[in-house]
Scaffold this motif. Structure first.
Motif, PDB file in Angstrom:
ATOM      1  N   PRO A  33       0.885  -1.199  -0.134  1.00 48.19           N
ATOM      2  CA  PRO A  33      -0.048   0.109  -0.043  1.00 48.19           C
ATOM      3  C   PRO A  33       0.758   1.186  -0.069  1.00 48.19           C
ATOM      4  N   GLY A  34       0.534   2.105  -0.939  1.00 41.94           N
ATOM      5  CA  GLY A  34       1.320   3.350  -1.145  1.00 41.94           C
ATOM      6  C   GLY A  34       2.528   3.217  -1.914  1.00 41.94           C
ATOM      7  N   GLY A  35       3.001   1.991  -2.077  1.00 40.34           N
ATOM      8  CA  GLY A  35       4.133   1.714  -2.979  1.00 40.34           C
ATOM      9  C   GLY A  35       4.215   2.203  -4.289  1.00 40.34           C
ATOM     10  N   GLY A  72       4.288   9.282 -10.986  1.00 34.07           N
ATOM     11  CA  GLY A  72       3.831   8.180 -11.414  1.00 34.07           C
ATOM     12  C   GLY A  72       2.756   7.410 -10.896  1.00 34.07           C
ATOM     13  N   ARG A  73       2.523   6.046 -10.842  1.00 37.92           N
ATOM     14  CA  ARG A  73       1.460   5.395 -10.335  1.00 37.92           C
ATOM     15  C   ARG A  73       1.861   4.893  -9.018  1.00 37.92           C
ATOM     16  N   THR A  74       1.023   4.738  -7.948  1.00 41.63           N
ATOM     17  CA  THR A  74       1.184   4.280  -6.466  1.00 41.63           C
ATOM     18  C   THR A  74      -0.162   3.442  -6.239  1.00 41.63           C
ATOM     19  N   VAL A  75       0.137   2.299  -5.685  1.00 35.51           N
ATOM     20  CA  VAL A  75      -0.980   1.327  -5.001  1.00 35.51           C
ATOM     21  C   VAL A  75      -1.691   2.271  -3.958  1.00 35.51           C
ATOM     22  N   THR A  76      -2.959   2.094  -3.800  1.00 32.17           N
ATOM     23  CA  THR A  76      -3.671   3.095  -2.997  1.00 32.17           C
ATOM     24  C   THR A  76      -3.273   2.523  -1.475  1.00 32.17           C
ATOM     25  N   GLU A  77      -3.316   3.411  -0.633  1.00 37.13           N
ATOM     26  CA  GLU A  77      -3.221   3.266   1.070  1.00 37.13           C
ATOM     27  C   GLU A  77      -4.789   2.530   1.557  1.00 37.13           C
ATOM     28  N   ASP A  78      -5.478   2.771   0.841  1.00 38.29           N
ATOM     29  CA  ASP A  78      -6.841   2.228   1.571  1.00 38.29           C
ATOM     30  C   ASP A  78      -6.680   0.821   1.823  1.00 38.29           C
ATOM     31  N   GLY A  93      -9.967   2.022  -8.338  1.00 41.56           N
ATOM     32  CA  GLY A  93      -9.508   2.508  -7.104  1.00 41.56           C
ATOM     33  C   GLY A  93      -8.226   1.987  -6.439  1.00 41.56           C
ATOM     34  N   LEU A  94      -7.688   1.007  -7.048  1.00 43.30           N
ATOM     35  CA  LEU A  94      -6.825   0.101  -6.490  1.00 43.30           C
ATOM     36  C   LEU A  94      -5.249   0.866  -6.750  1.00 43.30           C
ATOM     37  N   VAL A  95      -5.021   1.667  -7.916  1.00 45.61           N
ATOM     38  CA  VAL A  95      -4.096   2.337  -8.310  1.00 45.61           C
ATOM     39  C   VAL A  95      -4.266   3.911  -8.313  1.00 45.61           C
ATOM     40  N   MET A  96      -3.393   4.642  -8.240  1.00 48.44           N
ATOM     41  CA  MET A  96      -3.411   6.171  -8.170  1.00 48.44           C
ATOM     42  C   MET A  96      -2.548   6.771  -9.351  1.00 48.44           C
ATOM     43  N   THR A  97      -2.701   7.770  -9.715  1.00 47.20           N
ATOM     44  CA  THR A  97      -1.772   8.463 -10.844  1.00 47.20           C
ATOM     45  C   THR A  97      -1.165   9.682 -10.104  1.00 47.20           C
ATOM     46  N   GLN A  98       0.009   9.770  -9.896  1.00 43.32           N
ATOM     47  CA  GLN A  98       0.506  11.225  -9.331  1.00 43.32           C
ATOM     48  C   GLN A  98       1.226  11.928 -10.274  1.00 43.32           C
ATOM     49  N   ARG A  99       0.935  12.922 -10.564  1.00 47.82           N
ATOM     50  CA  ARG A  99       1.554  13.737 -11.887  1.00 47.82           C
ATOM     51  C   ARG A  99       3.042  13.642 -11.941  1.00 47.82           C
ATOM     52  N   THR A 100       3.745  13.779 -10.853  1.00 46.54           N
ATOM     53  CA  THR A 100       4.993  13.777 -10.927  1.00 46.54           C
ATOM     54  C   THR A 100       5.724  12.505 -10.353  1.00 46.54           C
TER      55      THR A 100
END
Length: 121
Positions: free
Chosen positions: A30-32, A71-77, A62-69
């Protein structure tokens, strides 16, 4: 080594399942941060556009999130991850129990086999 993919099912759907499995098992915590689209496509030996489609599906779930700067991270939920983990387990159980019924096993037979398998590990 390339991922093993079936030719009888859409490749992107198999990629979604594989990445989901890696997330719920803790391979990607999570968050990785996830590898880039190109890196994942290279490892899976698929077209980057196909991998992009799979990752877009994971974002919609909702399992993966995109951060503009970054890349993609796993949700922390944790609830989201556990929910998907349970859905995957349910799917595998339905398949497993269906096969066992086809083989003529009763509920008790299946429970006994599972217990023996765990003892044998």
């Amino acid at each position: 080594m390339a991922w093993e993919l079936d030719s009888d099912r859409p490749i992107y759907a198999q990629l979604v399942e594989r990445i989901q499995m890696e997330i719920v098992s803790g391979y990607y915590p999570p968050g990785g941060k996830l590898p880039s689209v190109r890196e994942l496509a290279s490892v899976a030996a698929v077209n980057p556009n196909t991998m992009q489609k799979a990752l877009a599906e994971l974002e919609r779930s909702g399992l993966v999130m995109t951060q503009r700067t970054s890349g993609r991270t796993v949700t922390e939920d944790a609830d989201k991850i556990n929910s998907i983990r349970q859905k995957l387990a349910d799917s595998h159980m339905i398949t497993f129990l269906g096969k066992m019924k086809e083989l003529g096993y009763t509920k008790k037979d299946v429970i006994d086999l599972v217990e023996k398998s765990y003892e044998g590990e």
